[in-house]
Structures are given as structure tokens and as C-alpha cells.
Design a protein around this motif. Sequence first.
Motif, PDB file in Angstrom:
ATOM      1  N   VAL A 104       0.847  -1.189   0.000  1.00 17.66           N
ATOM      2  CA  VAL A 104       0.000   0.000   0.000  1.00 17.66           C
ATOM      3  C   VAL A 104       0.882   1.238   0.000  1.00 17.66           C
ATOM      4  N   ALA A 105       0.381   2.294  -0.625  1.00 18.50           N
ATOM      5  CA  ALA A 105       1.111   3.563  -0.676  1.00 18.50           C
ATOM      6  C   ALA A 105       0.100   4.700  -0.744  1.00 18.50           C
ATOM      7  N   ARG A 106       0.558   5.891  -0.419  1.00 18.39           N
ATOM      8  CA  ARG A 106      -0.329   7.061  -0.439  1.00 18.39           C
ATOM      9  C   ARG A 106      -0.774   7.400  -1.858  1.00 18.39           C
ATOM     10  N   ASP A 107       0.146   7.305  -2.810  1.00 17.23           N
ATOM     11  CA  ASP A 107      -0.136   7.586  -4.215  1.00 17.23           C
ATOM     12  C   ASP A 107       0.946   6.901  -5.041  1.00 17.23           C
ATOM     13  N   LEU A 108       0.914   7.077  -6.368  1.00 11.41           N
ATOM     14  CA  LEU A 108       1.895   6.398  -7.217  1.00 11.41           C
ATOM     15  C   LEU A 108       3.319   6.882  -6.955  1.00 11.41           C
ATOM     16  N   ALA A 109       3.493   8.164  -6.662  1.00  7.83           N
ATOM     17  CA  ALA A 109       4.829   8.682  -6.356  1.00  7.83           C
ATOM     18  C   ALA A 109       5.372   8.036  -5.078  1.00  7.83           C
ATOM     19  N   ASP A 110       4.502   7.866  -4.089  1.00  7.75           N
ATOM     20  CA  ASP A 110       4.910   7.211  -2.851  1.00  7.75           C
ATOM     21  C   ASP A 110       5.254   5.748  -3.120  1.00  7.75           C
ATOM     22  N   PHE A 111       4.448   5.081  -3.955  1.00  2.98           N
ATOM     23  CA  PHE A 111       4.748   3.695  -4.304  1.00  2.98           C
ATOM     24  C   PHE A 111       6.107   3.596  -4.997  1.00  2.98           C
ATOM     25  N   GLU A 112       6.378   4.521  -5.919  1.00  2.00           N
ATOM     26  CA  GLU A 112       7.669   4.501  -6.613  1.00  2.00           C
ATOM     27  C   GLU A 112       8.821   4.634  -5.619  1.00  2.00           C
ATOM     28  N   ARG A 113       8.653   5.487  -4.622  1.00  2.00           N
ATOM     29  CA  ARG A 113       9.681   5.643  -3.587  1.00  2.00           C
ATOM     30  C   ARG A 113       9.879   4.327  -2.827  1.00  2.00           C
ATOM     31  N   VAL A 114       8.789   3.695  -2.429  1.00  2.00           N
ATOM     32  CA  VAL A 114       8.874   2.420  -1.703  1.00  2.00           C
ATOM     33  C   VAL A 114       9.545   1.371  -2.580  1.00  2.00           C
ATOM     34  N   LEU A 115       9.149   1.312  -3.843  1.00  2.00           N
ATOM     35  CA  LEU A 115       9.721   0.330  -4.757  1.00  2.00           C
ATOM     36  C   LEU A 115      11.215   0.550  -4.936  1.00  2.00           C
ATOM     37  N   ARG A 116      11.616   1.762  -5.252  1.00  2.00           N
ATOM     38  CA  ARG A 116      13.034   2.045  -5.538  1.00  2.00           C
ATOM     39  C   ARG A 116      13.923   1.965  -4.309  1.00  2.00           C
ATOM     40  N   ARG A 117      13.477   2.558  -3.218  1.00  2.00           N
ATOM     41  CA  ARG A 117      14.352   2.685  -2.042  1.00  2.00           C
ATOM     42  C   ARG A 117      14.281   1.510  -1.083  1.00  2.00           C
ATOM     43  N   ARG A 118      13.170   0.805  -1.097  1.00  2.00           N
ATOM     44  CA  ARG A 118      13.021  -0.276  -0.120  1.00  2.00           C
ATOM     45  C   ARG A 118      12.992  -1.662  -0.754  1.00  2.00           C
ATOM     46  N   ILE A 119      12.118  -1.863  -1.716  1.00  2.00           N
ATOM     47  CA  ILE A 119      11.923  -3.205  -2.256  1.00  2.00           C
ATOM     48  C   ILE A 119      13.054  -3.618  -3.186  1.00  2.00           C
ATOM     49  N   MET A 120      13.432  -2.751  -4.115  1.00  2.00           N
ATOM     50  CA  MET A 120      14.489  -3.106  -5.079  1.00  2.00           C
ATOM     51  C   MET A 120      15.862  -3.247  -4.428  1.00  2.00           C
ATOM     52  N   THR A 121      16.020  -2.735  -3.217  1.00  2.00           N
ATOM     53  CA  THR A 121      17.303  -2.854  -2.509  1.00  2.00           C
ATOM     54  C   THR A 121      17.347  -4.055  -1.570  1.00  2.00           C
ATOM     55  N   LEU A 122      16.292  -4.843  -1.536  1.00  2.00           N
ATOM     56  CA  LEU A 122      16.266  -6.022  -0.666  1.00  2.00           C
ATOM     57  C   LEU A 122      17.262  -7.064  -1.158  1.00  2.00           C
ATOM     58  N   PRO A 123      17.774  -7.867  -0.232  1.00  2.00           N
ATOM     59  CA  PRO A 123      18.724  -8.909  -0.647  1.00  2.00           C
ATOM     60  C   PRO A 123      18.087  -9.919  -1.589  1.00  2.00           C
ATOM     61  N   GLY A 124      18.744 -10.144  -2.719  1.00  2.00           N
ATOM     62  CA  GLY A 124      18.328 -11.187  -3.639  1.00  2.00           C
ATOM     63  C   GLY A 124      17.259 -10.825  -4.649  1.00  2.00           C
ATOM     64  N   VAL A 125      16.749  -9.594  -4.634  1.00  2.00           N
ATOM     65  CA  VAL A 125      15.680  -9.240  -5.574  1.00  2.00           C
ATOM     66  C   VAL A 125      16.216  -9.253  -6.995  1.00  2.00           C
ATOM     67  N   GLY A 126      15.511  -9.951  -7.861  1.00  2.00           N
ATOM     68  CA  GLY A 126      15.868 -10.002  -9.272  1.00  2.00           C
ATOM     69  C   GLY A 126      14.844  -9.242 -10.086  1.00  2.00           C
ATOM     70  N   THR A 127      13.831  -9.949 -10.578  1.00  2.00           N
ATOM     71  CA  THR A 127      12.790  -9.365 -11.413  1.00  2.00           C
ATOM     72  C   THR A 127      11.573  -9.007 -10.564  1.00  2.00           C
ATOM     73  N   VAL A 128      10.966  -7.848 -10.886  1.00  2.00           N
ATOM     74  CA  VAL A 128       9.755  -7.413 -10.185  1.00  2.00           C
ATOM     75  C   VAL A 128       8.706  -7.005 -11.216  1.00  2.00           C
TER      76      VAL A 128
END
Length: 150
Positions: free
Chosen positions: A111-135
Motif C-alpha cells: 500500500v502507498a499514499r499515491d503512485l509517487a509514494d509507491f515509486e519511492r517504496v519500490l526504488r528505495r526499499r523493495i528493489m534494494t532487498l537482498p536477492g531481488v531479481g525481477t519485479v
Amino acid sequence: MTLDDTDRALLRLLVADAGQPASVLGRQLGLSQPATWRRVKRLQDAGVLAGRRLVLDAAALGFGVTVFLGVKLATKGGVSLEDFERAVGAIPEVQVVTHVLGLYDYRLRVVARDLADFERVLRRRIMTLPGVGTVEANVLLSEERRPGPL
């Protein structure tokens, strides 16, 4: 555990509103408050009732975007599933983590406040997780059916 018709009716009432007191449930079932409480306790002890949950309206709380992510872990690096699960579980915007069989290793409900917030979560948190390949992201447009009784 064998469930009778009264147990099933009790479960339907609890799914509709788990906060009802045993006296109210009992009146609807034709049981006394103590008999109703004993049935609830028996269902809890058997693991049929795994807990009671408060459902919050994400949009009313300012989270207007829900995204389902398919995450495939990279094969290089040898990150364990436990490492990924521990790291993704620490992200508050990630509401559900499901380990699945298929094209992706995990499905996440974010969940995110809006698409810009989701992009922040995706780039800064999810894509930096250990082992993440394709999303792959799928934005929720509407939800017609809420989870209900089994």
C-alpha cells in the motif's frame, strides 16, 4: 475437529463481526452466553479460530494505492528465502508476503499514499532487498469481493 451446524453458524456470525459478545451471539444461535463462550473457546483451542482481526480502510487512512508485486529472486548470490522474508517483513507498506510456486517466488501486497509514494517504496526499499531479481507490478483498480467464510 468435527463441526456441527451450530459451530458453522457461529463461525458465520464471527466472520461478519468478530467483536460481538457471546451473549449477542448466543441470542442469535438460541444458546446461553456460557454455552456460546464454551463453543468459541473450543474453536480457539482447536485452532479453527486463529485470532480476531480489525480491518482498516487503507484509503480512508490516506493509502490510496494498492499494488501487487511479483518478485523473482536472483539466482546469483545465494540469498536465502529467510533473509528475503525477514527484510521484506520489515517494510511497513508491505501488507502481505506470500511465497508462491510459479513465475515469481513471492507475491507482495503493497500500500502507498499515491503512485509517487509507491515509486519511492519500490526504488528505495523493495528493489534494494537482498536477492531481488525481477519485479512485476499490478495496480489494484477495484476490489469486488472481500475475503469471506470458507
